[in-house]
Write a protein that holds these residues in place. Structure first.
Motif: not given
Length: 274
Positions: A160-169
């Motif tokens: 979900g929304a977390a996938a869009a933040e992969l680079t940040a993770f």
């Protein structure tokens, strides 16, 4: 760039009366063996909220028998810490060495509460690889990249929304491995340094996703991406769509325990030939 992994998030197959179908689940795992890099069992695609503890033990054992511990990720997430710890003990007893734990869900939980939950499961997991599972759209619980880094977990599945933040993770926890739950974003995941995808769609159609994994960065990438996009469009990215595709392919009967919108059988038939 290393080839990204395709780990299939397997649906749980049931009989017509709703009981777990051991033979059908074994057939599905056997069908996938050698065609994907591993399996993720008893997760969202597996309708885990509708499974009891004994059924999750059974599914874990079936997956380990077919794929082995190195290629099986067992989801031990639950709404309560007590249950997640018990599921962790069950998975370890079965021989699992790779586990994933969803954040708590339903009740509001801040970073401190999530941290306590993950820490308890990590203690129970011991030396096993433990990955976080972040799906804020479904759980209602958001974990920031910085908060996740504080957990010390060895990686995570981002949906979900977390996938869009992969680079940040990746930036916040550079030593951790991250998989995306966004099946068709595999090429972007690879370029961002992700380990690959945990893909429900690949449990019905493995090759469009493994072909895409092999094609990243080559002249064949666009064509492979189009085939993966076609699978997503037909199945709708839903458990019901995945199960209907498998039914048409001769695996299982399409039955869900959890109420869900019906898929489009005719659109899926264009891919299955059913």
């Amino acid at each position: 760039m290393p080839r990204p992994e395709v780990v299939s998030a397997t649906p749980t197959l049931f009989r017509d009366d709703g009981a777990l179908d051991e033979a059908a689940n074994t057939a599905l795992l056997t069908r996938l063996h050698g065609r994907v890099d591993g399996v993720f069992v008893a997760g969202t695609t597996g309708e885990f909220p509708a499974l009891d503890r004994a059924e999750r033990r059974l599914l874990t054992g079936l997956a380990l028998d077919v794929f082995g511990a190195a290629h099986t990720i067992v989801h031990v997430g639950a709404a309560s810490t007590r249950e997640a710890v018990a599921l962790t003990a069950d998975a370890l007893a079965a021989g699992a060495t790779r586990l994933a734990v969803l954040t708590p869900y339903y009740l509001p939980a801040d970073a401190e509460a999530v941290g306590r939950h993950f820490a308890a499961v990590a203690e129970a997991a011991g030396d096993a690889d433990l990955y976080g599972y972040l799906f804020p759209d479904r759980t209602g619980v958001t974990v920031s990249p910085a908060e996740f880094a504080e957990t010390g977990l060895r990686g995570g599945k981002l949906s979900g929304a977390a996938a869009a933040e992969l680079t940040a993770f990746r930036a916040a926890a550079p030593d951790a491995r991250f998989w995306s739950g966004a099946d068709t974003d595999l090429a972007a995941v690879a370029r961002a340094g992700g380990a690959g995808i945990v893909s429900g769609l690949s449990s019905a159609f493995p090759e469009p996703f493994t072909d895409l994994a092999a094609a990243v960065g080559t002249k064949d990438e666009d064509a492979a991406q189009a085939r993966a996009d076609e699978v997503l469009a037909a199945l709708g990215g839903t458990v019901a769509g995945i199960k209907e595709a498998l039914r048409q392919l001769g695996v299982g009967n399409g039955v869900l325990r959890m109420p869900a919108s019906a898929p489009d059988p005719e659109r899926i038939a264009a891919l299955t030939g059913g």
